[in-house]
Scaffold this motif. Structure first.
Motif, PDB file in Angstrom:
ATOM      1  N   GLY A 127      -4.952   1.005   5.748  1.00 43.68           N
ATOM      2  CA  GLY A 127      -6.031   0.189   5.208  1.00 43.68           C
ATOM      3  C   GLY A 127      -7.040   0.960   4.378  1.00 43.68           C
ATOM      4  O   GLY A 127      -7.882   0.371   3.706  1.00 43.68           O
ATOM      5  N   GLU A 128      -6.971   2.272   4.402  1.00 43.25           N
ATOM      6  CA  GLU A 128      -7.939   3.114   3.700  1.00 43.25           C
ATOM      7  C   GLU A 128      -7.555   3.377   2.243  1.00 43.25           C
ATOM      8  O   GLU A 128      -8.344   3.916   1.484  1.00 43.25           O
ATOM      9  CB  GLU A 128      -8.104   4.438   4.435  1.00 43.25           C
ATOM     10  CG  GLU A 128      -8.623   4.271   5.846  1.00 43.25           C
ATOM     11  CD  GLU A 128      -8.583   5.557   6.650  1.00 43.25           C
ATOM     12  OE1 GLU A 128      -8.451   6.647   6.053  1.00 43.25           O
ATOM     13  OE2 GLU A 128      -8.674   5.467   7.890  1.00 43.25           O
ATOM     14  N   GLY A 129      -6.350   3.047   1.865  1.00 37.57           N
ATOM     15  CA  GLY A 129      -5.881   3.283   0.509  1.00 37.57           C
ATOM     16  C   GLY A 129      -4.383   3.496   0.525  1.00 37.57           C
ATOM     17  O   GLY A 129      -3.768   3.550   1.593  1.00 37.57           O
TER      18      GLY A 129
ATOM     19  N   SER B 180      -4.692   7.750   0.298  1.00 43.05           N
ATOM     20  CA  SER B 180      -5.418   8.148   1.506  1.00 43.05           C
ATOM     21  C   SER B 180      -4.622   9.135   2.346  1.00 43.05           C
ATOM     22  O   SER B 180      -5.202   9.910   3.097  1.00 43.05           O
ATOM     23  CB  SER B 180      -5.761   6.925   2.346  1.00 43.05           C
ATOM     24  OG  SER B 180      -4.587   6.254   2.758  1.00 43.05           O
TER      25      SER B 180
ATOM     26  N   LYS C  27      -1.965   4.249  10.891  1.00 38.36           N
ATOM     27  CA  LYS C  27      -3.348   4.584  11.245  1.00 38.36           C
ATOM     28  C   LYS C  27      -4.286   4.547  10.040  1.00 38.36           C
ATOM     29  O   LYS C  27      -5.481   4.317  10.196  1.00 38.36           O
ATOM     30  CB  LYS C  27      -3.418   5.977  11.879  1.00 38.36           C
ATOM     31  CG  LYS C  27      -2.784   6.069  13.249  1.00 38.36           C
ATOM     32  CD  LYS C  27      -2.855   7.509  13.756  1.00 38.36           C
ATOM     33  CE  LYS C  27      -2.133   7.685  15.072  1.00 38.36           C
ATOM     34  NZ  LYS C  27      -2.144   9.100  15.504  1.00 38.36           N
ATOM     35  N   VAL C  28      -3.760   4.801   8.837  1.00 41.20           N
ATOM     36  CA  VAL C  28      -4.625   4.942   7.665  1.00 41.20           C
ATOM     37  C   VAL C  28      -4.323   3.963   6.538  1.00 41.20           C
ATOM     38  O   VAL C  28      -5.007   3.979   5.519  1.00 41.20           O
ATOM     39  CB  VAL C  28      -4.554   6.379   7.098  1.00 41.20           C
ATOM     40  CG1 VAL C  28      -4.997   7.402   8.125  1.00 41.20           C
ATOM     41  CG2 VAL C  28      -3.172   6.703   6.577  1.00 41.20           C
TER      42      VAL C  28
ATOM     43  N   SER D 152       0.803  -1.221   0.000  1.00 43.10           N
ATOM     44  CA  SER D 152       0.000   0.000   0.000  1.00 43.10           C
ATOM     45  C   SER D 152       0.838   1.275   0.000  1.00 43.10           C
ATOM     46  O   SER D 152       0.290   2.359   0.112  1.00 43.10           O
ATOM     47  CB  SER D 152      -0.921   0.009   1.224  1.00 43.10           C
ATOM     48  OG  SER D 152      -1.815  -1.073   1.160  1.00 43.10           O
TER      49      SER D 152
END
Length: 160
Positions: free
Chosen positions: A120-122, A89, A117-118, A19
């Motif tokens: 997994g969001e993109g 993200s 923290k982010v 990612s």
């Protein structure tokens, strides 16, 4: 001390690395692209985006990649930073200069915590500027966080 990216790298670590985008803006020397690809491969990163490189593909990039040719072949070459950041993200821009920014300037360790923290969001992007001047203010405006890597005050330029 064990290396978290050694042969026993687990699936969740590989998923995190999938990612991450490394974005190089306006690279003037193709050898820097190759050495960046080599460093990326050593750390487990696979997604290289090149924004308007002066010269790519180039023999100097391949020579400096030294085993990371696959990353050079898969590199996404785009015309603008906006294109490289599509779908991200969170975007971290690197800077060595003191700037008055609207967002936090983080250490590399703090940036890693923010990324987790982010993730997994993109995709999460780490953006590096041109060798001579770094990222412009306009380019940094496309980022949500800035990273400052500690260096000697007399010489703050890091060569990719």
């Amino acid at each position: 001390m064990t290396n978290s990216f050694s042969n026993d790298t687990n699936d969740s670590q590989l998923s995190l690395l999938e990612s991450v985008r490394i974005v190089l803006v306006g690279t003037t020397h193709p050898g820097n692209i190759g050495s960046s690809a080599r460093a990326m491969k050593a750390m487990g990163f696979r997604h290289l985006f090149l924004v308007a490189p002066k010269s790519f593909p180039a023999a100097a990039a391949t020579a400096m990649a030294s085993g990371a040719d696959d990353l050079l072949e898969a590199a996404q070459v785009v015309n603008s930073l906006e294109e490289a950041l599509l779908g991200c993200s969170l975007v971290f821009g690197t800077t060595a200069r003191d700037r008055h920014l609207q967002w936090p300037v983080l250490s590399p360790s703090e940036a890693a915590i923010e990324m987790l923290k982010v993730i997994g969001e993109g995709p999460v992007a780490f953006v590096f500027g041109q060798e001579q001047a770094g990222l412009s203010n306009a380019e940094l405006d496309l980022c949500q966080r800035a990273i400052r890597i500690p260096t000697a005050a007399q010489f703050s330029s890091l060569n990719l």
